[in-house]
Design a protein around this motif. Structure first.
Motif, short mmCIF file in Angstrom:
data_model
loop_
_atom_site.label_atom_id
_atom_site.label_comp_id
_atom_site.label_asym_id
_atom_site.label_seq_id
_atom_site.Cartn_x
_atom_site.Cartn_y
_atom_site.Cartn_z
N TYR A 155 53.99 88.50 -68.99
CA TYR A 155 52.84 88.66 -68.10
C TYR A 155 51.60 87.97 -68.67
O TYR A 155 50.93 87.20 -67.97
N TYR A 156 51.28 88.22 -69.94
CA TYR A 156 50.03 87.72 -70.51
C TYR A 156 50.02 86.22 -70.75
O TYR A 156 48.96 85.60 -70.81
N THR A 157 51.18 85.62 -70.91
CA THR A 157 51.23 84.17 -71.15
C THR A 157 51.45 83.37 -69.88
O THR A 157 51.34 82.14 -69.90
N GLY A 158 51.78 84.04 -68.78
CA GLY A 158 52.02 83.34 -67.52
C GLY A 158 53.46 82.89 -67.33
O GLY A 158 53.78 82.25 -66.31
N ILE A 159 54.35 83.23 -68.28
CA ILE A 159 55.75 82.82 -68.13
C ILE A 159 56.36 83.46 -66.89
O ILE A 159 57.11 82.82 -66.15
N ASP A 160 56.06 84.73 -66.66
CA ASP A 160 56.62 85.42 -65.49
C ASP A 160 56.29 84.68 -64.20
O ASP A 160 57.16 84.47 -63.34
N ASP A 161 55.04 84.26 -64.06
CA ASP A 161 54.62 83.56 -62.84
C ASP A 161 55.31 82.20 -62.72
O ASP A 161 55.73 81.81 -61.63
N LYS A 162 55.41 81.48 -63.83
CA LYS A 162 56.05 80.16 -63.79
C LYS A 162 57.53 80.26 -63.41
O LYS A 162 58.03 79.45 -62.62
N LEU A 163 58.22 81.26 -63.95
CA LEU A 163 59.63 81.44 -63.61
C LEU A 163 59.78 81.94 -62.17
O LEU A 163 60.73 81.58 -61.47
N SER A 164 58.83 82.77 -61.73
CA SER A 164 58.86 83.25 -60.35
C SER A 164 58.70 82.07 -59.38
O SER A 164 59.34 82.04 -58.33
#
Length: 287
Positions: free
Chosen positions: A173-182
């Motif tokens: 969440y804090y690094t933005g990985i979740d959003d990029k993979l989403s």
């Protein structure tokens, strides 16, 4: 008793069931220099929304089918007659992924457990493979028992420290990985990628398509990747993911953490970077 009355009485006693089936597996492949990753593809249309019924421990892929009574005489807090929890294990240490099936509900009853099983998934704890079994005692009480896949014995829940393919991905969440993979139509967990078997998109120009083209193709077809817990720790999984899904030729994804008070952005190029940021921001870094 009249024929009509008997027919009504028999209908009243008739068992009715709700069945849930794991996704149908069409292919499996271990990859990585230590065979530490497992690629799984399932038949399209066999996942139930977000539920695939598939989880992975260190040595097994586990799929679970359930059959639960729904007739008026069934007890929602007991394992009733006719109910079953069919567990199928695939041995990851055999060349043909040796497959075995058993009815967990039958073993549950023979061990003198009576409560209704509500969920079952594979876990790894101190290097051993278990099923985590959640059950309901009544409307307000629930519990967890473990089942050792090697010794075939039930054991009490041992507390924190188990590893499973559905755990939250630390730092996502804090690094933005979740959003990029989403954005690539994939959900990331600590020991799994795309565990819900959605079709990945937009990955043909990323490192994974160069380094593992067949695995990447399977992701676009709706496949998933599982990490074997005792062979892949948090740092390795984090660093692997940010490399796999970086643009071709770029070492890692472009990632930043942001201080919620000052707005300061910190570049993240490894799990060590994230841990250092988390240590400096103890409140923001909690997940």
């Amino acid at each position: 008793m009249s024929t009509i009355a008997y027919t009504v009485y028999s209908h009243f006693l008739e068992y009715r069931f709700e069945e849930k089936h794991a996704a149908n597996i069409t292919s499996m492949e271990l990859f990585g220099d230590q065979k530490q990753y497992l690629s799984v593809v399932v038949e399209e249309g066999t996942t139930d929304g977000w539920r695939s019924g598939i989880t992975v421990s260190q040595n097994y892929l586990v799929s679970v089918d359930s059959k639960k009574r729904t007739d008026r005489l069934s007890n929602p807090y007991q394992m009733d007659e006719g109910e079953s929890i069919m567990v199928t294990t695939y041995d990851l240490n055999t060349s043909d992924f040796t497959k075995r099936s058993f009815d967990l509900a039958d073993r549950w009853r023979k061990a003198n457990y009576t409560y209704q099983i509500v969920n079952v998934y594979a876990i790894t704890y101190q290097g051993e493979d278990y099923l985590s079994i959640g059950y309901d005692e009544d409307e307000y009480s629930s519990g967890v028992v473990w089942y050792n896949l090697k010794t075939k014995a039930f054991t009490q829940y041992k507390g924190k420290g188990s590893q499973n393919s559905l755990q939250i991905f630390k730092g996502g969440y804090y690094t933005g990985i979740d959003d990029k993979l989403s954005d690539l139509n994939m959900d990331l967990r600590q020991y799994s990628l795309n565990y819900n078997f959605q079709k990945a998109k937009g990955i043909k120009d990323l490192n994974i398509s160069t380094e593992y083209p067949q695995i990447a193709k399977r992701l676009t077809d709706g496949g998933a990747i599982y990490a074997r817990p005792t062979m892949v720790d948090k740092a390795t999984w984090f660093n692997t993911i940010i490399h796999w899904f970086a643009p071709k030729g770029q070492e890692v994804m472009e990632l930043y953490t942001k201080d919620s008070e000052t707005g300061e952005k910190t570049p993240i190029r490894s799990y060590a970077d994230y841990e250092a940021w988390e240590k400096a921001h103890p409140e923001s870094g909690k997940e």
